[in-house]
Design an enzyme around this catalytic site. Structure first.
Site, PDB file in Angstrom:
ATOM      1  N   GLU A 178       0.609  -1.487   0.352  1.00 33.81           N
ATOM      2  CA  GLU A 178      -0.703   0.242   0.011  1.00 33.81           C
ATOM      3  C   GLU A 178       0.818   1.433   0.282  1.00 33.81           C
ATOM      4  O   GLU A 178       0.618   2.205   0.286  1.00 33.81           O
ATOM      5  CB  GLU A 178      -1.354  -0.285   0.870  1.00 33.81           C
ATOM      6  CG  GLU A 178      -2.311  -1.135   0.797  1.00 33.81           C
ATOM      7  CD  GLU A 178      -2.786  -1.231   1.816  1.00 33.81           C
ATOM      8  OE1 GLU A 178      -3.142  -0.260   3.484  1.00 33.81           O
ATOM      9  OE2 GLU A 178      -3.478  -1.900   2.238  1.00 33.81           O
ATOM     10  N   ASN A 227       2.327  -5.477  -2.861  1.00 35.58           N
ATOM     11  CA  ASN A 227       0.746  -5.323  -2.560  1.00 35.58           C
ATOM     12  C   ASN A 227      -0.448  -4.231  -2.270  1.00 35.58           C
ATOM     13  O   ASN A 227       0.156  -3.387  -1.605  1.00 35.58           O
ATOM     14  CB  ASN A 227       0.657  -6.740  -1.636  1.00 35.58           C
ATOM     15  CG  ASN A 227      -1.121  -7.266  -1.333  1.00 35.58           C
ATOM     16  OD1 ASN A 227      -1.275  -7.621  -2.359  1.00 35.58           O
ATOM     17  ND2 ASN A 227      -1.399  -7.124  -0.482  1.00 35.58           N
ATOM     18  N   HIS A 256     -10.578  -5.458  -2.812  1.00 29.85           N
ATOM     19  CA  HIS A 256     -11.749  -5.252  -1.757  1.00 29.85           C
ATOM     20  C   HIS A 256     -12.221  -4.504  -2.313  1.00 29.85           C
ATOM     21  O   HIS A 256     -12.501  -2.655  -2.880  1.00 29.85           O
ATOM     22  CB  HIS A 256     -11.141  -4.862  -0.458  1.00 29.85           C
ATOM     23  CG  HIS A 256      -9.736  -4.990   0.416  1.00 29.85           C
ATOM     24  ND1 HIS A 256     -10.214  -6.311   0.867  1.00 29.85           N
ATOM     25  CD2 HIS A 256      -8.255  -5.376   1.223  1.00 29.85           C
ATOM     26  CE1 HIS A 256      -9.627  -6.449   1.836  1.00 29.85           C
ATOM     27  NE2 HIS A 256      -8.570  -6.180   0.928  1.00 29.85           N
ATOM     28  N   GLU A 286      -6.768 -10.386  -1.544  1.00 31.37           N
ATOM     29  CA  GLU A 286      -7.131 -10.137   0.123  1.00 31.37           C
ATOM     30  C   GLU A 286      -9.149 -10.133  -0.792  1.00 31.37           C
ATOM     31  O   GLU A 286      -9.484  -9.169  -0.040  1.00 31.37           O
ATOM     32  CB  GLU A 286      -6.868  -8.992   0.942  1.00 31.37           C
ATOM     33  CG  GLU A 286      -5.268  -8.628   0.964  1.00 31.37           C
ATOM     34  CD  GLU A 286      -5.120  -7.628   1.388  1.00 31.37           C
ATOM     35  OE1 GLU A 286      -5.958  -6.686   2.104  1.00 31.37           O
ATOM     36  OE2 GLU A 286      -3.699  -7.508   1.880  1.00 31.37           O
ATOM     37  N   ASP A 302     -13.099  -9.748  -1.364  1.00 37.46           N
ATOM     38  CA  ASP A 302     -14.128  -9.906  -0.929  1.00 37.46           C
ATOM     39  C   ASP A 302     -14.541  -9.025  -1.444  1.00 37.46           C
ATOM     40  O   ASP A 302     -14.077  -7.455  -2.355  1.00 37.46           O
ATOM     41  CB  ASP A 302     -13.676  -9.335   1.080  1.00 37.46           C
ATOM     42  CG  ASP A 302     -13.715  -8.553   1.573  1.00 37.46           C
ATOM     43  OD1 ASP A 302     -12.597  -7.492   0.488  1.00 37.46           O
ATOM     44  OD2 ASP A 302     -12.733  -7.964   2.201  1.00 37.46           O
TER      45      ASP A 302
HETATM   46  O1  G3I Z   1      -5.025  -6.909  18.403  1.00 39.27           O
HETATM   47  C1  G3I Z   1      -6.283  -6.461  19.098  1.00 39.27           C
HETATM   48  C2  G3I Z   1      -6.614  -7.265  20.671  1.00 39.27           C
HETATM   49  O2  G3I Z   1      -5.520  -7.025  21.425  1.00 39.27           O
HETATM   50  C3  G3I Z   1      -7.905  -6.146  20.962  1.00 39.27           C
HETATM   51  O3  G3I Z   1      -9.102  -6.124  21.852  1.00 39.27           O
HETATM   52  C4  G3I Z   1      -8.606  -5.686  20.099  1.00 39.27           C
HETATM   53  C5  G3I Z   1      -9.597  -4.118  20.132  1.00 39.27           C
HETATM   54  O4  G3I Z   1     -10.144  -3.838  18.888  1.00 39.27           O
HETATM   55  O5  G3I Z   1      -7.760  -5.624  18.227  1.00 39.27           O
HETATM   56  C6  G3I Z   1      -7.369  -6.056  18.186  1.00 39.27           C
HETATM   57  O6  G3I Z   1      -6.189  -5.353  17.019  1.00 39.27           O
HETATM   58  C7  G3I Z   1      -6.871  -5.105  15.672  1.00 39.27           C
HETATM   59  C8  G3I Z   1      -6.037  -6.398  14.983  1.00 39.27           C
HETATM   60  O7  G3I Z   1      -7.018  -6.305  13.229  1.00 39.27           O
HETATM   61  C9  G3I Z   1      -6.832  -8.339  15.143  1.00 39.27           C
HETATM   62  O8  G3I Z   1      -7.979  -8.227  15.664  1.00 39.27           O
HETATM   63  C10 G3I Z   1      -6.294  -4.174  15.367  1.00 39.27           C
HETATM   64  O9  G3I Z   1      -7.385  -2.960  16.328  1.00 39.27           O
HETATM   65  C11 G3I Z   1      -7.441  -3.969  13.855  1.00 39.27           C
HETATM   66  O10 G3I Z   1      -7.326  -2.138  13.332  1.00 39.27           O
HETATM   67  C12 G3I Z   1      -6.826  -4.853  12.770  1.00 39.27           C
HETATM   68  O11 G3I Z   1      -7.623  -4.405  11.772  1.00 39.27           O
HETATM   69  C13 G3I Z   1      -6.999  -5.398  10.735  1.00 39.27           C
HETATM   70  C14 G3I Z   1      -6.385  -5.167   9.628  1.00 39.27           C
HETATM   71  O12 G3I Z   1      -5.946  -5.241   8.613  1.00 39.27           O
HETATM   72  C15 G3I Z   1      -5.695  -3.557  10.130  1.00 39.27           C
HETATM   73  O13 G3I Z   1      -4.892  -2.545   8.977  1.00 39.27           O
HETATM   74  C16 G3I Z   1      -8.215  -6.511  10.637  1.00 39.27           C
HETATM   75  O14 G3I Z   1      -8.048  -7.341  11.342  1.00 39.27           O
HETATM   76  C17 G3I Z   1      -7.197  -6.718   8.698  1.00 39.27           C
HETATM   77  O15 G3I Z   1      -8.389  -7.557   8.324  1.00 39.27           O
HETATM   78  C18 G3I Z   1      -6.700  -5.907   8.159  1.00 39.27           C
HETATM   79  O16 G3I Z   1      -6.251  -6.056   6.600  1.00 39.27           O
HETATM   80  C19 G3I Z   1      -5.762  -5.139   5.628  1.00 39.27           C
HETATM   81  C20 G3I Z   1      -4.339  -5.975   5.273  1.00 39.27           C
HETATM   82  O17 G3I Z   1      -3.296  -6.085   6.370  1.00 39.27           O
HETATM   83  C21 G3I Z   1      -4.034  -5.299   4.496  1.00 39.27           C
HETATM   84  N1  G3I Z   1      -4.998  -4.436   3.033  1.00 39.27           N
HETATM   85  C22 G3I Z   1      -6.541  -4.064   3.773  1.00 39.27           C
HETATM   86  C23 G3I Z   1      -6.526  -5.100   4.791  1.00 39.27           C
HETATM   87  C24 G3I Z   1      -8.105  -5.210   5.218  1.00 39.27           C
HETATM   88  O18 G3I Z   1      -7.937  -2.937   6.416  1.00 39.27           O
END
Ligand code: G3I
Length: 302
Positions: A127, A169, A206, A235, A237
């Site tokens: 990104e 990516n 996405h 990725e 969806d």
């Molecule tokens: O690990 C913490 C946890 O300790 C806490 O309790 C919880 C409370 O909200 O948050 C947890 O972390 C979260 C993490 O996902 C695991 O669930 C983060 O807040 C959250 O921001 C994070 O989101 C991820 C996101 O990337 C962050 O940028 C998504 O799961 C994940 O699907 C998403 O994936 C990205 C790709 O890496 C890159 N391309 C876009 C894609 C979608 O955004």
């Protein structure tokens, strides 16, 4: 064939899924994931904040949980991701200039050493381009270390693990007419001309109402492949999970010999980072959605 992975394998491709370590205790989740998919991407566990929470102190506990589950179940693994503006640990967010550049290099070396010889594809850089019509790089602390940060990341990665395919990516780069797509194309073309080691381009895919699927995605895949890199849908969806759109994406990949495979970004809708969009192939109860059948049929040539 009756599963997505086996159906994709008929043409030498994989059909993968993003796996979250926290869900590996859910047997509905793991039984679908194990049955249907033959490639795995860690949804968050191989990112910078997870693998190097303190500078120089690597932690692969969650990453290895996903990696080991995948390998024990016979799946290949896509590594995601080594250099990114997001999900940086706070120590990295506070760095700049040559210190940040060195931290990026050290991070790539540390993570790739741990998985040396074990990862099919690495998303080396994620990104790095801006959305919208500028065609510019995204402003970030990494970008501010100098425009060459991306090629430095790829050269570092090649030396660290010569067996991994090295990918760039991004999202909103599926539509051939978009400025962001053209900017990414020009970077890859330049890298190939100058011998910067890049093997593949990942199209996140996405899709939603603001960034809808367009049938020129196939042109995009073909044009990148013609530069001499592999391509992959990394990725996938789709908001609302239209069966027609899912089938179109599969057919686009199948039409391009250098399209390595497709990864969907989660198992059930309830596992999605945007579950409100119900964008995936399985319902919350684990049953197959119409999009699942459309994808399976397309992979089977129908
Ligand atoms: O690990 C913490 C946890 O300790 C806490 O309790 C919880 C409370 O909200 O948050 C947890 O972390 C979260 C993490 O996902 C695991 O669930 C983060 O807040 C959250 O921001 C994070 O989101 C991820 C996101 O990337 C962050 O940028 C998504 O799961 C994940 O699907 C998403 O994936 C990205 C790709 O890496 C890159 N391309 C876009 C894609 C979608 O955004």
């Amino acid at each position: 064939e009756s599963t997505l992975g086996a159906a994709a394998k008929q043409s030498g491709r994989y059909f993968g899924v993003a796996i979250a370590s926290g869900r590996l205790g859910d047997s509905t989740y793991t039984s679908i994931a194990n049955r249907e998919f033959n490639s795995v991407t860690a949804e968050n566990e191989m990112k910078i904040d997870a693998t190097e929470p303190q500078r120089g102190q690597f932690n692969f506990t969650s990453a290895d949980r996903v990696y080991n589950w995948a390998v024990q179940n016979g799946k290949e693994v896509r590594g995601h991701t080594l250099a990114w503006h997001s999900q940086q640990p706070s120590w990295m967010q506070s760095l700049s200039g040559s210190a940040l550049r060195q931290a990026m290099i050290d991070h790539i070396n540390g993570v790739m050493a741990h998985y040396k010889g074990k990862i099919a594809q690495w998303d080396v850089v994620n990104e790095a381009f801006a959305d919208g019509s500028s065609g510019a790089r995204r402003d970030s602390n990494l970008q501010r270390t100098g425009n060459d940060w991306i090629e430095v990341a790829f050269r570092t990665a090649r030396a660290a693990d010569p067996s991994a395919k090295l990918c760039y990516n991004d999202y909103n780069v599926e539509n051939w007419t978009w400025a962001k797509t053209q900017a990414m194309y020009n970077m890859v073309k330049d890298f190939k001309q100058r011998g910067v080691p890049i093997d593949c381009v990942g199209f996140q895919a996405h899709f939603n109402s603001g960034s809808p699927y367009n049938s020129n995605f196939r042109t995009t895949l073909q044009n990148f492949a013609a530069l001499g890199v592999d391509v992959a849908v990394t990725e996938l969806d789709i908001q609302g999970a239209s069966p027609t759109t899912y089938a179109a994406v599969v057919n686009d990949c199948l039409a391009v010999p250098r399209c390595l495979g497709i990864t969907v970004w989660g198992v059930r809708d309830s596992d999605s980072w945007r579950s409100g969009d119900t964008p995936l192939l399985f319902n919350n109860d684990g049953s197959k959605k119409p999009a699942y059948t459309a994808v399976l049929n397309a992979l089977n040539g129908g």
